[in-house]
Design a protein around this motif. Structure first.
Motif: not given
Ligand code: ZN
Ligand code: ZN
Length: 357
Positions: A70, A72, A102
Motif C-alpha cells: 500500500a 500512503y 492510502s
C-alpha cells in the motif's frame, strides 16, 4: 567483401588490420592480436558474462507486489511511503501529520533487493538514548516515551548499478634528472607515453533514487552500507516498516552515474602509474560492456521532531548502527555553561597574572 570488426581486448578501441603483419593492431594502446586469438577470446567472454549476470529467479512478481503493498500519501507535506498492506501508516514520519491517504501501489515500484534491518527497534531506541545522554545541553523534557514512539524504521530507495567497463588512459609522464659537471649544471627531462588499460567491474554501485530533500542530508552521515547483507526482496521485509517511494527513475540518474563511474575509472587507471616525477593524463576511453540496474531498499531508523517550532532529525543506519542527529539545545543550560566558562577563564587569568589593571 567480408568485414569483421573487432575491438581491442585490452581497451575496447576499434582495431585496424595490418596486412604486413597479418595482425590486428590497436591504435589506442598499441596491442597486437592474431585473428584466432580474438575470436577465441570473445566467444569465451560472452559465455562467462552470460553466466555471471544470470539473475536469481524473481521472488515477488509485479502483481504480487501491487496487491500486497500500500502507498500512503501525506496530505500535509506530500511524502509518499510504501508499506506492506497490514502495516498501517498512522502518522507521517516526516511532518507528524496524522492524516495519511492510502492508495494502490503500481507493480513497477517493486524492489529487487533489500538490506533488512539488522538493528531491532529496542536497540535503536537504546542507542538513541545513549546518544542523547552525551548531549549536555539537551532540554530536560526532550527525551520522553512519546518522543521514542516517533522512531520509525524507514527504507530508503537506491539504484544499484553493476557495470562492466573496458577502456584505458594515455598519459604523458616525465622524469627529471639534474647534475653538475664543473661550472655547468645539466638538466635532463625524459618524456614517456604511458598507457594503462583493462576492464573494471563495478558491482552494486549505489545511487540514491530520491530527489534531494531535507531527510537525505542525514543519510549522507549514516552511509555507507556493507554489501554483504543484500537479499532478494520479499514482502515480509516491509512488514512493520515504511519505505520511501522513489522519485528518480533510471533515466534521470543515468548520466550522473556514468560520470561518477568514469571518474572512478580514471582514478583507478591513473593510480596504477608510478615512478615518474609528473604525470598528466591526455585522454581516456571507456565503454560499457554490460550493465544492469537493480532497485534496492536500505534501512534507516529515523526520528523527526518539532521542538519549539523547529524541525530536528535523528537518523541511524539500520544495518551498522552509525548515527547522526541534530538535537535541540537548551539555551538556559548553554548560558549557564558560558558563565561558568568565563569565570573559569577569569580565575585562570588572574592566577596567571594576566590582568594588568
Ligand atoms: Zn587497445
Ligand atoms: Zn508529512
Amino acid at each position: 567483401m567480408e568485414t569483421v570488426s573487432y575491438k581491442c581486448i585490452n581497451c575496447d578501441a576499434p582495431l585496424q588490420f595490418d596486412p604486413k603483419q597479418q595482425k590486428f593492431v590497436c591504435e589506442f594502446c598499441r596491442s597486437e592480436f592474431a585473428e584466432t586469438e580474438l575470436a577465441d577470446y570473445f566467444s569465451k567472454l560472452e559465455k562467462k558474462l552470460d553466466q555471471e549476470h544470470k539473475k536469481e529467479p524473481e521472488q515477488v512478481s509485479d502483481d504480487d507486489f501491487s496487491s500486497y503493498a500500500a502507498v500512503y500519501v501525506c496530505q500535509s507535506c506530500g511524502a509518499e511511503v510504501i508499506t506492506e498492506k497490514n502495516t498501517a501508516a498512522t502518522f507521517c514520519v516526516f511532518c507528524h501529520n496524522p492524516v495519511m491517504i492510502s492508495n494502490r501501489m503500481a507493480g513497477n515500484f517493486k524492489p529487487n533487493r533489500v538490506i533488512p534491518f539488522m538493528i531491532s527497534e529496542q536497540d535503536a531506541k537504546q542507542k538513541f538514548l545513549d546518544f542523547c545522554a552525551k548531549k549536555k545541553f539537551l532540554p530536560k523534557d526532550f527525551v520522553s516515551g512519546a518522543q521514542l514512539d516517533m522512531m520509525k524504521g524507514v527504507y530508503y530507495p537506491y539504484w544499484l548499478v553493476d557495470s562492466l567497463k573496458i577502456g584505458g588512459i594515455r598519459a604523458t609522464a616525465k622524469k627529471k634528472r639534474t647534475w653538475r659537471e664543473g661550472d655547468f649544471e645539466f638538466e635532463e627531462t625524459k618524456i614517456y607515453r604511458v598507457i594503462r588499460n583493462g576492464t573494471i567491474d563495478f558491482r552494486d554501485y549505489p545511487h540514491t533514487a530520491l530527489k534531494s530533500d531535507e531527510n537525505l542530508k542525514a543519510l549522507k552521515y549514516v552511509n555507507p552500507y556493507d554489501d554483504k547483507d543484500y537479499r532478494p526482496f520479499m514482502m515480509s521485509y516491509l512488514s512493520g516498516f515504511l519505505a520511501e517511494k522513489r522519485d528518480l527513475e533510471r533515466q534521470d540518474v543515468q548520466n550522473e552515474v556514468d560520470n561518477e563511474l568514469a571518474d572512478y575509472a580514471k582514478r583507478i587507471y591513473s593510480d596504477s602509474i608510478s615512478g615518474y616525477d609528473s604525470v598528466s593524463i591526455d585522454d581516456m576511453r571507456l565503454s560499457t560492456r554490460r550493465e544492469s540496474w537493480d532497485y534496492a531498499l536500505l534501512p534507516v531508523w529515523l526520528m523527526t521532531f518539532d521542538y519549539n517550532g523547529q524541525k530536528y532529525l535523528y537518523a541511524m543506519n539500520g544495518q551498522t548502527g552509525k548515527n547522526f542527529g541534530e538535537l535541540p539545545i537548551d539555551k538556559k543550560k548553554l548560558a549557564a555553561f558560558g558563565i561558568g566558562m568565563f569565570i573559569g577563564l577569569l580565575l585562570i587569568c588572574l592566577l596567571g597574572g594576566y590582568f594588568l589593571l
